[in-house]
Design a protein around this motif. Structure first.
Motif, PDB file in Angstrom:
ATOM      1  N   ILE A   1       0.839  -1.203   0.000  1.00 53.86           N
ATOM      2  CA  ILE A   1       0.000   0.000   0.000  1.00 53.86           C
ATOM      3  C   ILE A   1       0.872   1.250   0.000  1.00 53.86           C
ATOM      4  O   ILE A   1       0.593   2.227  -0.703  1.00 53.86           O
TER       5      ILE A   1
ATOM      6  N   SER B   1       1.051   4.182  -3.081  1.00 54.69           N
ATOM      7  CA  SER B   1       0.987   5.639  -2.896  1.00 54.69           C
ATOM      8  C   SER B   1       2.230   6.318  -3.454  1.00 54.69           C
ATOM      9  O   SER B   1       2.146   7.391  -4.055  1.00 54.69           O
TER      10      SER B   1
ATOM     11  N   LYS C   1      -3.783   5.233  -5.677  1.00 57.71           N
ATOM     12  CA  LYS C   1      -4.630   5.188  -4.491  1.00 57.71           C
ATOM     13  C   LYS C   1      -5.176   3.778  -4.338  1.00 57.71           C
ATOM     14  O   LYS C   1      -5.483   3.117  -5.336  1.00 57.71           O
TER      15      LYS C   1
ATOM     16  N   PRO D   1       1.666   5.069   4.534  1.00 62.48           N
ATOM     17  CA  PRO D   1       0.458   4.948   5.338  1.00 62.48           C
ATOM     18  C   PRO D   1       0.813   5.006   6.821  1.00 62.48           C
ATOM     19  O   PRO D   1       1.982   4.838   7.188  1.00 62.48           O
TER      20      PRO D   1
ATOM     21  N   VAL E   1      -0.362   9.291   4.381  1.00 63.79           N
ATOM     22  CA  VAL E   1      -1.589   9.217   3.594  1.00 63.79           C
ATOM     23  C   VAL E   1      -2.474   8.131   4.186  1.00 63.79           C
ATOM     24  O   VAL E   1      -1.991   7.122   4.681  1.00 63.79           O
TER      25      VAL E   1
ATOM     26  N   THR F   1      -4.875   5.525   2.996  1.00 64.12           N
ATOM     27  CA  THR F   1      -5.202   4.958   1.694  1.00 64.12           C
ATOM     28  C   THR F   1      -6.210   3.825   1.735  1.00 64.12           C
ATOM     29  O   THR F   1      -6.670   3.388   0.703  1.00 64.12           O
ATOM     30  N   ASN F   2      -6.559   3.312   2.890  1.00 63.80           N
ATOM     31  CA  ASN F   2      -7.464   2.161   2.940  1.00 63.80           C
ATOM     32  C   ASN F   2      -8.664   2.431   3.847  1.00 63.80           C
ATOM     33  O   ASN F   2      -9.111   1.573   4.592  1.00 63.80           O
TER      34      ASN F   2
END
Length: 444
Positions: free
Chosen positions: A225, A229, A234, A323, A398, A400-401
């Protein structure tokens, strides 16, 4: 509507129980499980006293090993400084196991007063309306969301309610055996291209067997992940109706990069079972030069290694990006001890004898602005600059999930990772299959 949402928790219990133990992701006192029926700023009429006139607060967490010892010490300090409250801390297994037990406890009306929740699961409980809105409690204590580290607040507010606060939070970071790099005159990589060059240069192969690898990472969704990014993608699209990286080539770019490195020994990809401990031990023993791993490992690694150990930002592709991970703390809306529960949360989050001491010992990220500015943290960062690198990397954090369907989608993503990294299945067709399954889940 609320009954349907609680039913969703029960349905997802089966899914999450299947995931328990997969990732190092990588962590009964009350009898009422409805929403809050009393004022947030006044003691509950049915607050439950413990023996000796104390109010008992049940707290579930997911910290074992050294970090569990640090949490036990935090709870002990709280109890020693609060004559009217007794916090009972209970280790419930890793993050997924804790979530499964909490879902079952909500259904059985035996949920604790306070629980640690891995940050990606907060939304699921928030949408089921079983988490207390902490906004009135913050206001009553002259606090606000602005008092907390901004990069760690992405999984705190849902449906216009502040339902959790950061606790043992981390990000993935690059851990480096600098002594090994220095021997070959190599600089710490800052880009994917540099990582390819440095990791390959550090491989040692004898008689067809790899004696040393360039770098490693635990079996987890976290690191792919992060790379998605970094490549400008995304995980979910903007409205959470589809996967955002499978059709634009980003997913193929990420996994082709990993497979290319794996094929040369530049990347050691560990077995799924106990992967975090395996990679940590290989790093400590000098069997791998670099490692993608949690910032929460910094404290333990610092004590264990006998070489020049440094941390660095995860290498970028198009951009720096990472993340966040770890867990938040939440109050269950069915608690009969809300005032006492809040006092524990407030103390743990803001008292210098509370969470600050836990952060100093564990290596997790400081989660309040005052903590960041404290003399203790500044002294720690001067002594151990590796920890400041972890905090500085938060500028590229970020989320992201974020989707209520994440637990189900995560299960499918793990299957895709296994197919590619262990079974060497075709990257594009595997990601196409994953996207179809994920889109089906998101459409439900």
């Amino acid at each position: 509507m609320k009954k349907n949402k609680v039913t969703l928790l029960l349905v997802l219990t089966m899914i999450i129980s299947l995931l328990a133990g997969c990732a190092g992701a990588n962590n009964g006192s009350n009898t009422n499980s409805g929403t809050n029926s009393g004022s947030a700023n006044t003691p509950e009429a049915d607050e439950q006293p413990a023996k000796g006139g104390k109010t008992t607060v049940q707290f579930w967490h997911s910290l074992g090993g050294k970090n569990g010892e640090y949490m036990d010490a935090l709870i002990k300090t709280f109890n020693e400084t609060h004559s009217d409250i007794e916090v009972v801390g209970t280790f419930q297994g890793n993050y997924d196991e804790t979530v499964t037990k909490l879902q079952q406890a909500v259904a059985a009306n035996t949920a604790p007063d306070v629980s640690m929740l891995e940050r990606a699961y907060v939304q699921m409980f928030a949408d089921s309306e079983v988490l207390e809105d902490l906004t009135p409690f913050l206001e009553s204590s002259s606090l606000s969301a602005d008092d907390f580290t901004a990069g760690l607040m992405g999984h705190s507010t849902f449906n216009d309610k502040l339902v959790s606060l950061p606790l043992n939070r981390s990000t993935p970071i690059l851990h480096v055996n600098k002594s090994m790099l220095d021997e070959k005159g190599l600089a710490v990589p800052t880009t994917w291209e540099e990582m390819n060059q440095v990791a390959n240069a550090l491989v040692i192969q004898e008689n067809g067997e790899f004696k040393r690898y360039g770098f490693t990472m635990p079996y987890d969704t976290w690191y792919p992940i992060a790379m998605i990014s970094q490549a400008g993608g995304k995980f979910f699209n903007d409205d959470n109706t589809s996967i955002g990286f499978a059709d634009n080539g980003v997913g193929e770019k990420v996994f082709n990069q990993l497979k290319k490195l794996q094929s040369t020994g530049a990347l050691y990809y560990p077995p799924a079972q106990d992967s975090g401990n395996i990679t940590n031990q290989m790093f400590v023993e000098g069997k791998v030069a670099m490692m993608y791993q949690s910032t929460g490992s910094i404290g333990g690694l610092t004590e264990a290694v006998d070489f020049d150990y440094v941390t660095a930002f995860l290498p970028k592709d198009e951009v720096f990006a990472n993340p966040t991970g770890g867990a938040n703390v939440a109050m269950m809306s069915g608690s009969k001890n809300k005032e006492a529960a809040w006092e524990f949360i407030r103390w743990m989050e803001t008292d210098p004898q509370g969470g600050l001491q836990f952060i100093l010992k564990s290596g997790y990220l400081p989660f309040t602005n005052k903590m960041v500015e404290s003399a203790e943290i500044k002294a720690l960062w001067e002594k151990e600059p590796n920890r400041k690198v972890a905090y500085d990397q938060l500028q590229y954090a970020v989320d992201t999930n974020k989707a209520v369907a994440w637990p189900e989608v995560m299960h499918e993503f793990f299957s895709a990772i296994e197919a590619i990294m262990y079974d060497s299945k075709d990257v594009k067709s595997t990601l196409d299959t994953f996207k179809k399954e994920a889109d089906r889940i998101l459409a439900q």
